[in-house]
Design an enzyme around this catalytic site. Structure first.
Site, PDB file in Angstrom:
ATOM      1  CB  CYS A  78      -0.958  -0.006   1.177  1.00  0.00           C
ATOM      2  SG  CYS A  78      -1.967  -1.488   1.230  1.00  0.00           S
TER       3      CYS A  78
ATOM      4  CG  HIS B  15      -3.384   3.128   1.933  1.00  0.00           C
ATOM      5  ND1 HIS B  15      -3.826   2.711   0.703  1.00  0.00           N
ATOM      6  CD2 HIS B  15      -3.526   2.079   2.782  1.00  0.00           C
ATOM      7  CE1 HIS B  15      -4.209   1.456   0.804  1.00  0.00           C
ATOM      8  NE2 HIS B  15      -4.049   1.048   2.050  1.00  0.00           N
TER       9      HIS B  15
ATOM     10  CG  ASN C 253      -6.967  -1.141   1.185  1.00  0.00           C
ATOM     11  OD1 ASN C 253      -6.211  -0.743   0.310  1.00  0.00           O
ATOM     12  ND2 ASN C 253      -6.545  -1.576   2.354  1.00  0.00           N
TER      13      ASN C 253
HETATM   14  N1  ACO Z   1     -18.760  -9.075   9.044  1.00  0.00           N
HETATM   15  C1  ACO Z   1     -19.233  -9.369  10.245  1.00  0.00           C
HETATM   16  N2  ACO Z   1     -18.460  -9.717  11.285  1.00  0.00           N
HETATM   17  C2  ACO Z   1     -17.138  -9.762  11.066  1.00  0.00           C
HETATM   18  C3  ACO Z   1     -16.568  -9.463   9.820  1.00  0.00           C
HETATM   19  C4  ACO Z   1     -17.443  -9.115   8.773  1.00  0.00           C
HETATM   20  N3  ACO Z   1     -17.009  -8.802   7.538  1.00  0.00           N
HETATM   21  N4  ACO Z   1     -15.232  -9.580   9.908  1.00  0.00           N
HETATM   22  C5  ACO Z   1     -14.950  -9.939  11.163  1.00  0.00           C
HETATM   23  N5  ACO Z   1     -16.099 -10.053  11.865  1.00  0.00           N
HETATM   24  C6  ACO Z   1     -16.281 -10.443  13.248  1.00  0.00           C
HETATM   25  C7  ACO Z   1     -15.118 -11.212  13.816  1.00  0.00           C
HETATM   26  O1  ACO Z   1     -15.245 -12.581  13.500  1.00  0.00           O
HETATM   27  C8  ACO Z   1     -15.273 -10.947  15.286  1.00  0.00           C
HETATM   28  O2  ACO Z   1     -16.267 -11.799  15.802  1.00  0.00           O
HETATM   29  P1  ACO Z   1     -16.118 -12.417  17.286  1.00  0.00           P
HETATM   30  O3  ACO Z   1     -16.083 -11.229  18.193  1.00  0.00           O
HETATM   31  O4  ACO Z   1     -17.324 -13.265  17.380  1.00  0.00           O
HETATM   32  O5  ACO Z   1     -14.802 -13.170  17.240  1.00  0.00           O
HETATM   33  C9  ACO Z   1     -15.806  -9.525  15.349  1.00  0.00           C
HETATM   34  O6  ACO Z   1     -16.351  -9.253  14.040  1.00  0.00           O
HETATM   35  C10 ACO Z   1     -14.751  -8.500  15.651  1.00  0.00           C
HETATM   36  O7  ACO Z   1     -13.640  -8.753  14.825  1.00  0.00           O
HETATM   37  P2  ACO Z   1     -12.379  -7.853  14.851  1.00  0.00           P
HETATM   38  O8  ACO Z   1     -11.360  -8.387  13.896  1.00  0.00           O
HETATM   39  O9  ACO Z   1     -11.960  -7.627  16.263  1.00  0.00           O
HETATM   40  O10 ACO Z   1     -13.001  -6.499  14.300  1.00  0.00           O
HETATM   41  P3  ACO Z   1     -12.347  -5.085  14.204  1.00  0.00           P
HETATM   42  O11 ACO Z   1     -13.203  -4.093  14.863  1.00  0.00           O
HETATM   43  O12 ACO Z   1     -10.894  -5.107  14.560  1.00  0.00           O
HETATM   44  O13 ACO Z   1     -12.453  -4.788  12.658  1.00  0.00           O
HETATM   45  C11 ACO Z   1     -11.104  -4.725  10.702  1.00  0.00           C
HETATM   46  C12 ACO Z   1     -11.805  -5.600  11.718  1.00  0.00           C
HETATM   47  C13 ACO Z   1     -12.132  -3.904   9.969  1.00  0.00           C
HETATM   48  C14 ACO Z   1     -10.353  -5.600   9.702  1.00  0.00           C
HETATM   49  C15 ACO Z   1     -10.119  -3.799  11.455  1.00  0.00           C
HETATM   50  O14 ACO Z   1      -9.299  -4.537  12.313  1.00  0.00           O
HETATM   51  C16 ACO Z   1      -9.283  -3.014  10.528  1.00  0.00           C
HETATM   52  O15 ACO Z   1      -9.755  -2.169   9.819  1.00  0.00           O
HETATM   53  N6  ACO Z   1      -7.982  -3.254  10.543  1.00  0.00           N
HETATM   54  C17 ACO Z   1      -7.105  -2.589   9.635  1.00  0.00           C
HETATM   55  C18 ACO Z   1      -6.874  -3.550   8.534  1.00  0.00           C
HETATM   56  C19 ACO Z   1      -6.809  -2.920   7.202  1.00  0.00           C
HETATM   57  O16 ACO Z   1      -7.252  -1.831   6.917  1.00  0.00           O
HETATM   58  N7  ACO Z   1      -6.218  -3.686   6.318  1.00  0.00           N
HETATM   59  C20 ACO Z   1      -6.136  -3.289   4.984  1.00  0.00           C
HETATM   60  C21 ACO Z   1      -4.932  -3.782   4.397  1.00  0.00           C
HETATM   61  S1  ACO Z   1      -3.554  -3.026   5.067  1.00  0.00           S
HETATM   62  C22 ACO Z   1      -3.526  -1.556   4.567  1.00  0.00           C
HETATM   63  O17 ACO Z   1      -4.083  -1.201   3.580  1.00  0.00           O
HETATM   64  C23 ACO Z   1      -2.791  -0.680   5.397  1.00  0.00           C
END
Ligand code: ACO
Length: 321
Positions: A111, A248, A278
């Site tokens: 990214c 980004h 993204n």
């Molecule tokens: N729909 C519904 N529920 C979901 C989904 C979904 N798509 N994805 C995960 N969950 C659930 C999980 O299973 C979990 O359930 P549980 O509590 O029963 O175990 C719950 O939601 C919470 O999951 P978390 O992973 O803790 O959710 P979080 O609030 O951290 O959000 C996310 C996840 C959106 C990926 C977040 O961590 C994030 O944005 N991280 C940054 C990652 C990113 O942007 N990556 C992009 C690539 S890297 C880059 O571009 C820099």
């Protein structure tokens, strides 16, 4: 001596996929995706390749700059999802658009790839080696995403953005910072082909994006503002001197967190991730092109670009538009 962006272009695949459509593939909801990420939809390739999207974005950027493909002496493509390992995407784009006088190669810093490619061009031009460059950020991430994994498939989109850059005497790119930390590589990775030959016997590893979302989130909200502050300090500027922060587009909550850390109004951080998701290295050049075409980039504006992602890699640069 510096460099300035004199033309922009972008191309997205035809197919737009809403969050609602993803609920038919994985256990998720429009509400969850919007609330946690700010993403409402993304463009997904139904055959468009990284090379095709890149070439189309380049042609638009050249038109915007009023230059011909033959004017280009350096062509860089930032991508982490090429169709081929060899030849590189940049050489294929060179052939397609007829940039026959250019040297062409790819940059992979996920990214942060577009940003690192821009800094590479800056270094070449500062050294007086090249004068006119095309820089592309392009991805078809839909082919490396596991469409059964609701934790990742909701995040990513496909597309390409390009800029034409030329050397200039003053202003333009004011300065940059860039960093890598390979020790944290495991938090966001995607294997290519696993080692298969007559002399080894290994199970296939999942050739899909694997991510520790929380770690990536924590990295982004900590390192990106620190990098921007380092840049501004180096330039003896403050965040208040910046008109726009073109970041980004990973997640709206990350952008909000960065704005807060920099004590800046979130309205100074334009977003398009609600529509495009993204797009990794394509995110910054596509957003730049959309802002440019909407007339939001005015001469003399100070714009900070910041990219961050797998590697881990991150960085920022300031431009006088
Ligand atoms: N729909 C519904 N529920 C979901 C989904 C979904 N798509 N994805 C995960 N969950 C659930 C999980 O299973 C979990 O359930 P549980 O509590 O029963 O175990 C719950 O939601 C919470 O999951 P978390 O992973 O803790 O959710 P979080 O609030 O951290 O959000 C996310 C996840 C959106 C990926 C977040 O961590 C994030 O944005 N991280 C940054 C990652 C990113 O942007 N990556 C992009 C690539 S890297 C880059 O571009 C820099």
């Amino acid at each position: 001596m510096s460099i300035r962006i004199v033309g922009t272009g972008s191309t997205l695949p035809k197919k737009h996929v809403t969050n609602e459509e993803l609920t038919r593939l994985v256990d998720t909801s429009d509400e969850w995706i919007r609330e946690r990420t700010g993403i409402g939809g993304r463009y997904v390739s139904q055959g468009e390749t990284v090379t095709e999207l890149s070439a189309s974005a380049c042609e638009k950027a050249l038109k915007d700059a009023g230059k011909n493909a033959e004017d280009i002496d350096l062509l860089l493509v930032a991508t982490c999802s090429p169709e081929t390992s060899i030849p590189c995407v940049a050489c294929q784009v060179q052939a397609r658009i007829g940039a026959n006088n250019a040297v062409a190669f790819d940059v992979n810093a996920a990214c942060a790839g577009f940003l690192f490619a821009l800094h590479t061009v800056y270094a070449y031009m500062e050294a007086g080696i090249y004068k006119n460059a095309l820089i592309v950020g392009a991805e078809v991430l839909s082919k490396i995403v596991d469409w059964n994994d609701r934790g990742t498939c909701i995040l990513f989109g496909d597309g390409a953005g390009a800029v034409v850059v030329e050397h200039c005497e003053k202003d333009g790119l004011l300065g940059f910072v860039q960093h890598s930390d390979g020790r944290k590589g495991e938090v966001l990775r995607c294997d290519t082909r696993s080692l298969v030959n007559p002399f080894v016997d290994r199970p296939m590893e999942a050739p899909y994006v694997q991510m520790d979302g929380r770690e990536v989130f924590a990295f982004a909200v900590r390192q990106v503002p620190a990098g921007v502050e380092e840049l501004l300090q180096k330039l003896e500027m403050t965040a208040d001197d910046v008109d726009l922060f073109v970041l980004h587009q990973a997640n709206f909550r990350i952008i909000e967190g960065i704005a807060k850390r920099l004590k800046q109004d979130v309205n100074k951080f334009p977003v398009n991730l609600d529509r495009v998701g993204n797009m990794s290295s394509a995110a910054i050049p596509v957003l730049l092109d959309e802002l440019n075409r909407a007339g939001r980039l005015k001469e003399g504006m100070c714009i900070v670009l910041s990219g961050f992602g797998a590697g881990l890699t991150w960085g920022a640069c300031a431009l006088r538009w």
